[in-house]
Write an enzyme that holds these catalytic residues in place. Sequence first.
Site, mmCIF file in Angstrom:
data_model
loop_
_atom_site.group_PDB
_atom_site.id
_atom_site.type_symbol
_atom_site.label_atom_id
_atom_site.label_comp_id
_atom_site.label_asym_id
_atom_site.label_seq_id
_atom_site.Cartn_x
_atom_site.Cartn_y
_atom_site.Cartn_z
ATOM 1 N N SER A 126 -6.134 -2.612 0.144
ATOM 2 C CA SER A 126 -5.669 -1.848 1.295
ATOM 3 C C SER A 126 -4.628 -0.855 0.817
ATOM 4 C CB SER A 126 -5.040 -2.787 2.336
ATOM 5 O OG SER A 126 -4.345 -2.066 3.328
ATOM 6 N N TYR A 139 1.617 -8.990 4.508
ATOM 7 C CA TYR A 139 0.319 -8.394 4.199
ATOM 8 C C TYR A 139 0.429 -7.451 3.005
ATOM 9 C CZ TYR A 139 -4.158 -6.016 4.950
ATOM 10 O OH TYR A 139 -5.419 -5.493 4.794
#
Length: 261
Positions: A126, A139
């Site tokens: 990501s 995250y």
Amino acid sequence: MKTAVVTGASSGIGEACARTLASRGWRVFLVARRGDRLEQIAGETGGRAIVLDVTQAREEDLVQVFECDLLVNCAGGAIGLDGVDAASAEDWTNMFNSNVLGTLRMTQLLLPRLIASQGCIINITSTAALAGYEGGGGYCAAKSAQRALTHSLRLEMKGIPVRITEVLPGMVHTPEFSLNRFRGDAERVSALYKDVDRPLSADDVAQVVAWVADQPAHVNVDEIVVRPVAQRAQHALFRGSLGWFEPQRADTSPLNDGARQ
């Protein structure tokens, strides 16, 4: 027919990757925890379902995968948006397990088969791995660790003809992913995408994955960042119309001929 293993294949980017690869002639093994959904997608694509929690994967879980030309590590996810001062250690543990240790286990188990086929590993990380943001500590840390794993593996495999790629998506319209992150709060999910003109779709990312996989065996795409035009950086998201030209309509009546709709 080449063989691909796609984790996280029951929804979102993983599902889109499985469908796209199958449509291009790959034999696809779909890996995820939700058996009913996985069986449905496998039936629709002609693939094979392996119901499995990648964080607990063992050799016996993959006995039906005799060969492997491509591993797409897509299983993962985000939980919560708490700041570091209030974050749940359990949430962080779960994010590290799914994003990092799941990638580690699947890579270790399938690496001998990938070496034998001179295959390809594609890890879906990501843009959260590139920069921190408020409420994203867990995250971002997990995706940064997955990115570090990918970089280290590529260097460790020097001299071995296996391609290793990291795909870093930016904003992707995957409501289920966001619902999990916001603990089922649909209003917050809606606000996340509000007025964003054409965020990426899971299919957009899957097309990139398929393109990487289809490169010649000697061509390694180290990493590729994929964002919608509305998102110039992790912290630079434009909300509002971008004034896209719509595709021309199929009919060629004088009113529409040559006009952009």
